[in-house]
Design an enzyme around this catalytic site. Structure first.
Site, PDB file in Angstrom:
ATOM      1  N   ARG A 141       0.831  -1.197   0.000  1.00  0.00           N
ATOM      2  CA  ARG A 141       0.000   0.000   0.000  1.00  0.00           C
ATOM      3  C   ARG A 141       0.874   1.259   0.000  1.00  0.00           C
ATOM      4  O   ARG A 141       1.876   1.321   0.719  1.00  0.00           O
ATOM      5  CB  ARG A 141      -0.949  -0.003   1.214  1.00  0.00           C
ATOM      6  CG  ARG A 141      -1.962  -1.116   1.117  1.00  0.00           C
ATOM      7  CD  ARG A 141      -3.106  -1.001   2.103  1.00  0.00           C
ATOM      8  NE  ARG A 141      -3.838  -2.258   2.098  1.00  0.00           N
ATOM      9  CZ  ARG A 141      -4.763  -2.598   1.194  1.00  0.00           C
ATOM     10  NH1 ARG A 141      -5.098  -1.755   0.247  1.00  0.00           N
ATOM     11  NH2 ARG A 141      -5.361  -3.779   1.249  1.00  0.00           N
ATOM     12  N   ASP A 142       0.450   2.235  -0.813  1.00  0.00           N
ATOM     13  CA  ASP A 142       1.167   3.503  -0.887  1.00  0.00           C
ATOM     14  C   ASP A 142       1.078   4.203   0.473  1.00  0.00           C
ATOM     15  O   ASP A 142       0.028   4.235   1.118  1.00  0.00           O
ATOM     16  CB  ASP A 142       0.563   4.397  -1.980  1.00  0.00           C
ATOM     17  CG  ASP A 142       1.488   5.542  -2.367  1.00  0.00           C
ATOM     18  OD1 ASP A 142       2.030   5.499  -3.495  1.00  0.00           O
ATOM     19  OD2 ASP A 142       1.671   6.464  -1.545  1.00  0.00           O
ATOM     20  N   ILE A 143       2.180   4.782   0.907  1.00  0.00           N
ATOM     21  CA  ILE A 143       2.248   5.428   2.217  1.00  0.00           C
ATOM     22  C   ILE A 143       1.405   6.709   2.250  1.00  0.00           C
ATOM     23  O   ILE A 143       1.015   7.176   3.327  1.00  0.00           O
ATOM     24  CB  ILE A 143       3.737   5.714   2.567  1.00  0.00           C
ATOM     25  CG1 ILE A 143       3.933   5.821   4.063  1.00  0.00           C
ATOM     26  CG2 ILE A 143       4.263   6.920   1.810  1.00  0.00           C
ATOM     27  CD1 ILE A 143       5.388   5.805   4.491  1.00  0.00           C
TER      28      ILE A 143
ATOM     29  N   ASN B 297       4.399   6.509 -13.778  1.00  0.00           N
ATOM     30  CA  ASN B 297       5.044   7.793 -14.037  1.00  0.00           C
ATOM     31  C   ASN B 297       6.481   7.556 -14.507  1.00  0.00           C
ATOM     32  O   ASN B 297       7.145   6.635 -14.025  1.00  0.00           O
ATOM     33  CB  ASN B 297       5.046   8.647 -12.767  1.00  0.00           C
ATOM     34  CG  ASN B 297       3.637   8.998 -12.313  1.00  0.00           C
ATOM     35  OD1 ASN B 297       2.770   9.295 -13.130  1.00  0.00           O
ATOM     36  ND2 ASN B 297       3.388   8.935 -11.010  1.00  0.00           N
TER      37      ASN B 297
ATOM     38  N   VAL C 188      10.230   7.866  -7.220  1.00  0.00           N
ATOM     39  CA  VAL C 188      11.044   6.717  -6.812  1.00  0.00           C
ATOM     40  C   VAL C 188      11.462   5.967  -8.080  1.00  0.00           C
ATOM     41  O   VAL C 188      10.614   5.545  -8.877  1.00  0.00           O
ATOM     42  CB  VAL C 188      10.266   5.783  -5.865  1.00  0.00           C
ATOM     43  CG1 VAL C 188      11.146   4.602  -5.459  1.00  0.00           C
ATOM     44  CG2 VAL C 188       9.786   6.543  -4.625  1.00  0.00           C
TER      45      VAL C 188
ATOM     46  N   HIS D 170       7.206   1.167 -10.951  1.00  0.00           N
ATOM     47  CA  HIS D 170       6.040   0.747 -10.166  1.00  0.00           C
ATOM     48  C   HIS D 170       4.758   1.122 -10.872  1.00  0.00           C
ATOM     49  O   HIS D 170       4.657   2.175 -11.493  1.00  0.00           O
ATOM     50  CB  HIS D 170       6.069   1.343  -8.747  1.00  0.00           C
ATOM     51  CG  HIS D 170       6.343   2.804  -8.690  1.00  0.00           C
ATOM     52  ND1 HIS D 170       7.598   3.336  -8.846  1.00  0.00           N
ATOM     53  CD2 HIS D 170       5.512   3.865  -8.512  1.00  0.00           C
ATOM     54  CE1 HIS D 170       7.540   4.656  -8.758  1.00  0.00           C
ATOM     55  NE2 HIS D 170       6.272   5.000  -8.566  1.00  0.00           N
TER      56      HIS D 170
ATOM     57  N   HIS E 104       0.958   2.003 -10.207  1.00  0.00           N
ATOM     58  CA  HIS E 104       0.003   2.422  -9.181  1.00  0.00           C
ATOM     59  C   HIS E 104      -1.354   1.810  -9.514  1.00  0.00           C
ATOM     60  O   HIS E 104      -1.846   1.978 -10.639  1.00  0.00           O
ATOM     61  CB  HIS E 104      -0.194   3.947  -9.200  1.00  0.00           C
ATOM     62  CG  HIS E 104       1.006   4.765  -8.830  1.00  0.00           C
ATOM     63  ND1 HIS E 104       1.119   5.414  -7.610  1.00  0.00           N
ATOM     64  CD2 HIS E 104       2.135   5.070  -9.512  1.00  0.00           C
ATOM     65  CE1 HIS E 104       2.259   6.096  -7.571  1.00  0.00           C
ATOM     66  NE2 HIS E 104       2.894   5.903  -8.719  1.00  0.00           N
TER      67      HIS E 104
END
Ligand code: AMP
Length: 118
Positions: A30-32, A88, A97, A101, A103
């Site tokens: 999970r994204d922070i 992205n 980052v 990845h 999302h």
């Protein structure tokens, strides 16, 4: 030499994260800083910094990111209503980052894909 990132440490369990799926090829957590009720990052365990760095030998794992996204969307209960998958790339893409990845974002209407040009 490929630069390690915060995400390599999450894969190696050296940094805490809410990991929702992991196998020998990918890790999802999970994204922070979630932008919607569901916001999961799905990443290859191999460090590929950006989309620009994807090589022919990575095509299978990159495709696999989408299979894992599909399964997680179902698991999260957002498959039917829909969701958005985002990658992205570099500065104009807003990449922060440098470990590829995907999302997985959903759980509410997400609005327009982008703000208008100009
Ligand atoms: P991007 O801008 O596409 O590179 O997205 C990076 C994402 O990583 C952002 O949505 C951040 O909120 C997320 N993020 C950064 N650090 C962490 C972390 N330690 N655990 C989970 N998500 C993170």
């Amino acid at each position: 030499m490929v630069q390690e990132t915060i995400f390599s440490k999450i894969i190696a369990k050296e940094l805490p994260a809410d990991i929702v799926y992991q196998d020998e090829r990918v890790t999802a957590f999970r994204d922070i800083d979630p932008k919607a009720p569901t916001h999961i990052l799905i990443i290859p365990n191999k460090i590929i910094p950006t989309v620009n760095d994807i090589e022919a030998e990575d095509e299978a794992v990159v495709g696999y990111l989408f299979s894992v996204a599909r399964k997680l969307a179902k698991q999260e209960g957002i498959a039917e209503n829909g969701y958005r998958l985002i990658i992205n790339c570099n500065q104009h893409g807003g990449q922060e980052v440098f470990h590829l990845h995907l999302h997985l974002v959903g759980g509410q209407p997400l609005g327009p894909m982008l703000s208008s040009h100009g």
